[in-house]
Design an enzyme around this catalytic site. Structure first.
Site, PDB file in Angstrom:
ATOM      1  N   GLU A  27     -39.167 -46.673   0.789  1.00  0.00           N
ATOM      2  CA  GLU A  27     -40.494 -47.119   1.253  1.00  0.00           C
ATOM      3  C   GLU A  27     -40.328 -47.459   2.723  1.00  0.00           C
ATOM      4  OE1 GLU A  27     -42.888 -46.826  -0.698  1.00  0.00           O
ATOM      5  OE2 GLU A  27     -42.243 -47.180  -2.751  1.00  0.00           O
TER       6      GLU A  27
ATOM      7  N   GLU B 138     -45.082 -47.327  15.097  1.00  0.00           N
ATOM      8  CA  GLU B 138     -45.336 -48.549  14.335  1.00  0.00           C
ATOM      9  C   GLU B 138     -44.954 -49.771  15.183  1.00  0.00           C
ATOM     10  OE1 GLU B 138     -42.726 -49.537  11.021  1.00  0.00           O
ATOM     11  OE2 GLU B 138     -44.493 -50.025   9.839  1.00  0.00           O
TER      12      GLU B 138
HETATM   13  P1  NAD Z   1     -35.041 -52.655   8.635  1.00  0.00           P
HETATM   14  O1  NAD Z   1     -34.960 -51.211   8.334  1.00  0.00           O
HETATM   15  O2  NAD Z   1     -34.534 -53.129   9.943  1.00  0.00           O
HETATM   16  O3  NAD Z   1     -34.237 -53.502   7.547  1.00  0.00           O
HETATM   17  C1  NAD Z   1     -34.529 -53.418   6.179  1.00  0.00           C
HETATM   18  C2  NAD Z   1     -33.297 -53.789   5.388  1.00  0.00           C
HETATM   19  O4  NAD Z   1     -32.296 -52.803   5.611  1.00  0.00           O
HETATM   20  C3  NAD Z   1     -32.680 -55.126   5.780  1.00  0.00           C
HETATM   21  O5  NAD Z   1     -32.212 -55.779   4.634  1.00  0.00           O
HETATM   22  C4  NAD Z   1     -31.520 -54.711   6.663  1.00  0.00           C
HETATM   23  O6  NAD Z   1     -30.475 -55.662   6.691  1.00  0.00           O
HETATM   24  C5  NAD Z   1     -31.078 -53.433   5.960  1.00  0.00           C
HETATM   25  N1  NAD Z   1     -30.307 -52.515   6.806  1.00  0.00           N
HETATM   26  C6  NAD Z   1     -30.374 -52.347   8.149  1.00  0.00           C
HETATM   27  N2  NAD Z   1     -29.487 -51.417   8.535  1.00  0.00           N
HETATM   28  C7  NAD Z   1     -28.872 -50.967   7.425  1.00  0.00           C
HETATM   29  C8  NAD Z   1     -27.858 -50.003   7.174  1.00  0.00           C
HETATM   30  N3  NAD Z   1     -27.313 -49.290   8.161  1.00  0.00           N
HETATM   31  N4  NAD Z   1     -27.463 -49.785   5.907  1.00  0.00           N
HETATM   32  C9  NAD Z   1     -28.025 -50.479   4.890  1.00  0.00           C
HETATM   33  N5  NAD Z   1     -28.967 -51.434   5.059  1.00  0.00           N
HETATM   34  C10 NAD Z   1     -29.386 -51.667   6.321  1.00  0.00           C
HETATM   35  O7  NAD Z   1     -36.555 -53.063   8.402  1.00  0.00           O
HETATM   36  P2  NAD Z   1     -37.225 -54.469   8.688  1.00  0.00           P
HETATM   37  O8  NAD Z   1     -37.368 -54.590  10.179  1.00  0.00           O
HETATM   38  O9  NAD Z   1     -36.510 -55.501   7.914  1.00  0.00           O
HETATM   39  O10 NAD Z   1     -38.668 -54.291   8.008  1.00  0.00           O
HETATM   40  C11 NAD Z   1     -39.761 -53.767   8.659  1.00  0.00           C
HETATM   41  C12 NAD Z   1     -39.950 -52.304   8.275  1.00  0.00           C
HETATM   42  O11 NAD Z   1     -40.114 -52.195   6.868  1.00  0.00           O
HETATM   43  C13 NAD Z   1     -41.216 -51.706   8.873  1.00  0.00           C
HETATM   44  O12 NAD Z   1     -40.931 -50.419   9.346  1.00  0.00           O
HETATM   45  C14 NAD Z   1     -42.172 -51.630   7.683  1.00  0.00           C
HETATM   46  O13 NAD Z   1     -43.178 -50.662   7.763  1.00  0.00           O
HETATM   47  C15 NAD Z   1     -41.224 -51.352   6.579  1.00  0.00           C
HETATM   48  N6  NAD Z   1     -41.835 -51.710   5.307  1.00  0.00           N
HETATM   49  C16 NAD Z   1     -42.232 -50.695   4.484  1.00  0.00           C
HETATM   50  C17 NAD Z   1     -42.864 -50.997   3.275  1.00  0.00           C
HETATM   51  C18 NAD Z   1     -43.307 -49.896   2.355  1.00  0.00           C
HETATM   52  O14 NAD Z   1     -43.514 -50.174   1.195  1.00  0.00           O
HETATM   53  N7  NAD Z   1     -43.443 -48.668   2.812  1.00  0.00           N
HETATM   54  C19 NAD Z   1     -43.057 -52.326   2.900  1.00  0.00           C
HETATM   55  C20 NAD Z   1     -42.636 -53.336   3.768  1.00  0.00           C
HETATM   56  C21 NAD Z   1     -42.012 -53.011   4.962  1.00  0.00           C
END
Ligand code: NAD
Length: 520
Positions: A265, A397
């Protein structure tokens, strides 16, 4: 830049632990090597607690516990009804702690307290929903009369790695935890490092509800360390990830060598299309709420508003006036409508887009920190108008209280603009014309479309995006499909029809060769 505050400025609410720990095999533990990271509070940007920073060795321990609980514990083999009882007790506990949860969540994320309260109730609802679904669920069975019977034997996939973002963390964790546990999987949760506070509450809630030890494991930490180790771990069978598109791409590649099941997602840049025949007051309410609720840190935010040129000036004037009236303030204040963005790094990123937008379009509201909030990650609701589709603020975004408004000339132009980004998460259509509503809904590239509504979703319906917004759909039985194996079992009815290799040699008159056996 934000002004640093001192720790004494901060009112730490009851319930914040002295240290945030992992939860592995039924016990709260620190990292094996003692690593920690500081967690910031978003209205002062001071470190209010240290959290254990999980490394590969901590992930190993969590996966081993989850694997043991899966292979030899009672959870995967329990009757659905018994699992459902535990899930319902979890839902009761979440509901009972609604106020506490909301307070902690609001403190950690900067979300307005009134909006954080809704998140806890929704989290409880997810557990109730999947409890009902597993009890009422049916599986496919097919019969070819006189020849064959086929049925689906469903079983949990195994150890699920759940990786979640910082916006509405507790609620988004429940989206994954509830179906994974309902399906009988054991789990390792890696919550976002910006907001680890509420995830620890699951451990106590689960234990008191009777979830066996080792079924739920929690490893806190940095994405590139703990998250990465979970994705690459050979003992993890699937990864459910919610987060940024670029992180999803990296995880996709990193999961390939161990061939994990993946559900993604990802980000969004969702359009709201306002046609001239729309109920304009309702469209205003909804598009303001759609991008400014949850501080604009919402994946399905209606962050691009496309307005028919014949009503553009009127709509923009009313929208801007309302946006300027939105109350920005401390997250704990029940009258606050927009709180503090989660983290100074994120704040700087959003402010970078605001600066870019000033060169790309016309700033009609916001664009700065409100004068009465000199510290913390506050941004006044920001409205850019006349935004060209080539602008970064139209394409990328932002994930904050920033909206881009663009005029369109006809239905085809509206659809062209709506589809003119790499994303495809949600779309919102405002019209009273039934034919136009359904035609545009069919043409718009999005995983989810709302007609005359903001984001209100029946839990039975699929959730997910297309294009750069995600892979696979969860929601309702689709979530259970992701967390379960569906083994097809085929049974012969009547005679067995097998070519008798080696028994008689080839005999063209043999009825097996002549009639029955050369079918696929
Ligand atoms: P992010 O991708 O920075 O982090 C998400 C998670 O991934 C965190 O727990 C982070 O620690 C982990 N992560 C980061 N790098 C990683 C790696 N290399 N390997 C494994 N895990 C890793 O996202 P964010 O900034 O926490 O959240 C915001 C984003 O989430 C926005 O883009 C938003 O649109 C998206 N989002 C999508 C939905 C959906 O359902 N489509 C819902 C909520 C948020």
């Amino acid at each position: 830049m934000t002004t640093p505050a001192t720790q004494t400025d901060l009112q730490i609410p009851a319930g914040v632990p002295d240290r945030i720990r992992h939860y592995i095999d039924g016990r709260f533990v620190d990292s094996v090597g003692g690593e920690t990271f500081g967690v910031l509070e978003p209205t002062t940007n001071t470190v209010y607690v240290e959290a254990a920073a999980g490394q590969a060795v901590d992930v190993d321990a969590a996966v081993a516990a989850a694997r043991r609980a899966f292979e030899s514990g009672p959870w995967p083999g329990m009757k659905n009804r018994e699992r459902a009882r535990v899930l319902n007790r979890i839902a009761d506990a979440v509901e009972a702690q609604d106020t506490v949860l909301a307070r902690l969540e609001s403190f950690d994320t900067g979300l307005p307290i009134t909006q954080a309260a809704g998140q806890a109730r929704r989290a409880a609802e997810n557990f109730r929903f999947f409890a009902d679904l597993i009890v009422a669920g049916a599986d496919d069975a097919y019969k070819v009369p006189g020849m064959q019977m086929n049925y689906v034997d469903r079983s949990p996939v195994g150890v699920a790695g759940l990786i979640t973002p910082w916006n509405t963390p507790f609620m988004l964790e429940s989206w994954k935890l509830a179906p994974a546990l309902a399906a009988g999987c054991t789990v390792v949760l890696k919550p976002a490092e910006f907001t680890p506070l509420s995830a620890s509450l699951w451990a106590t809630i689960f234990a008191e509800a009777g979830l066996p030890e080792g079924v739920f494991n929690l490893v806190n930490g940095i994405g590139e360390e703990a998250g990465d180790a979970l994705v690459k771990h050979p003992g993890v069978d699937l990864i459910s990830f919610t987060g940024e598109t670029t992180t999803g791409q990296l995880i996709f590649a990193n999961a390939a060598p161990t061939l994990k099941g993946l559900s993604m997602e990802l980000g969004g840049k969702s359009p709201a299309i306002i046609f001239p025949d729309a109920d304009l007051e309702a469209a205003l309410d909804s598009t303001l709420f759609g991008v400014f609720s949850l501080n604009g840190e919402r994946c399905t935010a209606s962050s691009r508003i496309l307005v028919h040129r014949s009503i553009y000036d009127d709509f923009v004037a009313r929208y801007v006036q309302r946006a300027k009236n939105i109350k920005v303030g401390p997250p704990a204040d029940p009258t606050t409508e927009v709180g503090a963005l989660v983290h100074p790094e994120h704040y700087e990123r959003v402010m970078g887009y605001v600066q870019a937008g000033k060169h790309e379009a016309t700033l009609a509201a916001g664009g700065t920190r409100p004068a009465h909030l000199p510290q913390g990650n506050y941004l006044a609701p920001t409205v850019f108008i006349d935004v060209p589709p080539t602008a970064r603020i139209f394409q990328e975004e932002i994930f904050g209280p920033v909206v881009a408004i663009t005029p369109f000339d006809n239905d085809a132009h509206a659809v062209e603009l709506a589809n003119n980004t790499k994303y495809g998460l949600a779309a919102y259509i405002w019209t009273r014309d039934l034919r136009r509503a359904h035609t545009v809904a069919a043409q718009v590239q999005a995983g989810m479309v709302w007609i005359n509504s903001h984001n209100v979703r029946d839990l039975r319906s699929p959730f997910g995006g297309i294009k750069a917004s995600g892979l696979g759909h969860e929601g309702g039985y689709r979530s259970l499909d992701f967390y379960t194996q569906q083994k097809a079992v085929h049974i012969t009815l009547g005679d067995v029809h097998t070519a008798r290799f080696g028994a008689t040699g080839y005999n063209p008159d043999d009825p097996y060769f002549a009639t029955k056996n050369l079918q696929a």
